[in-house]
Design an enzyme around this catalytic site. Structure first.
Site, mmCIF file in Angstrom:
data_model
loop_
_atom_site.group_PDB
_atom_site.id
_atom_site.type_symbol
_atom_site.label_atom_id
_atom_site.label_comp_id
_atom_site.label_asym_id
_atom_site.label_seq_id
_atom_site.Cartn_x
_atom_site.Cartn_y
_atom_site.Cartn_z
ATOM 1 N N GLU A 163 50.677 117.497 38.009
ATOM 2 C CA GLU A 163 50.790 116.370 38.939
ATOM 3 C C GLU A 163 50.622 115.036 38.228
ATOM 4 O OE1 GLU A 163 52.006 116.979 41.683
ATOM 5 O OE2 GLU A 163 51.668 119.152 41.695
ATOM 6 N N GLU A 194 60.897 119.031 37.701
ATOM 7 C CA GLU A 194 59.804 120.009 37.687
ATOM 8 C C GLU A 194 59.617 120.613 36.301
ATOM 9 O OE1 GLU A 194 57.454 120.954 39.937
ATOM 10 O OE2 GLU A 194 58.227 119.173 40.955
#
Length: 290
Positions: A145, A224
């Site tokens: 994150e 991602e």
């Protein structure tokens, strides 16, 4: 601020290019015949594409807190909360970004990062993630994150969405007017847009919107992979991130609000509109990374 400036300039450039291409193709001829000013259409496409996307970006953090029920850790209440805050702080320093807000929310295993600016973002993890993973695996997820924030992914995804919105709004209306003009070419008394314009525009808004969503989802999946690699770099090794992904593969991931779904650690797997690649592909990409 540089990324916001890039976002602005890119949308302006998109509108300018659309205008030039439309003029070269004679699209303005159709628009004038039907009483629609090309400049007004470009301005409308700009406002729709850029305005909505940037507003969503600016309110992303407060909306995420509200919709997910995030408890922001201002003062750690226990050792676990202190560990989470210290982990985020350590990764933020390594990544060269400002300390994000840190929060916990009730829910199935997941985590997300959000915020308009990388030096004032939010990292939140779910109780399900904390209970279902080892500390090393949770650390890897937090690193993922933080990597999203350091990579500027929130702004990048907003930029892509804004560009796609601009194309959808502009093209659907241009084609709508072209179809309407063709259908009413022998009607000398016609004025203003007809039913052909409205039907075509509505249909194309839907069809082009789906195509735009596919493109945005593809970019999200590539992002991602970069965040996984970023977590591995922040930790100094890739095995913890691979272990975390493998663990997630055996869990039922929690649903995130739409506004932050693309920034979660996992999502709907293996679908054309998915914001996340299949877990197996992410693990393989890390294994093959140098």
């Amino acid at each position: 601020m540089k990324r916001i400036a890039l976002f602005l300039l890119t949308n302006i450039a998109v509108v300018a290019v659309l205008g030039i291409v439309a003029s070269l193709l004679g699209v303005n001829r159709y628009l004038t015949a039907n009483g629609l000013n090309l400049g007004s259409l470009l301005g409308f496409a700009f406002v729709m594409g850029f305005g909505g996307a940037i507003i969503s970006l600016l309110i992303s953090k407060p909306m995420a807190k509200w919709t997910s029920g995030v408890h922001v850790i201002n003062e750690p209440r226990n050792a676990d909360e202190a560990w989470i805050v210290n982990t985020v702080r350590g990764f933020a320093e390594k990544a060269g970004i400002g300390m994000p807000e840190v929060g916990i929310y009730e829910g199935e295993p997941n985590a997300f990062a959000t915020g308009a600016f990388k030096n004032s973002a939010l990292v939140a993890v779910s109780t399900g993630l904390l209970e279902g993973m080892t500390r090393e695996e949770v650390e890897a997820v937090i690193g993922h994150e933080v990597a999203h924030i350091a990579n500027g992914d929130m702004v990048t995804m907003t930029l892509i969405q804004g560009v796609m919105n601009t194309f959808v709004v502009f093209l659907s209306r241009v084609i709508g007017y072209a179809v309407d003009s063709f259908l009413r070419k022998n009607d000398e008394n016609s004025s203003g847009p007809g039913i052909g314009y409205y039907v075509t525009t509505i249909v194309l808004d839907i069809v082009l919107g789906f195509l735009a969503a596919i493109i945005v989802a593809w970019f999200s999946r590539q992002r991602e992979f970069r965040a996984d690699a970023g977590a591995a770099r922040l930790m100094g090794r890739k095995q913890p991130m691979m272990n975390a992904l493998a663990r997630l593969g055996g869990m039922h991931p929690g649903e995130l609000p739409k506004s932050v779904a693309a920034m979660g650690i996992t999502g709907n797997i293996g679908k054309l509109f998915s914001t996340h690649p299949p877990i197996e592909e992410r693990i393989a990409a890390l294994q093959n990374a140098h």
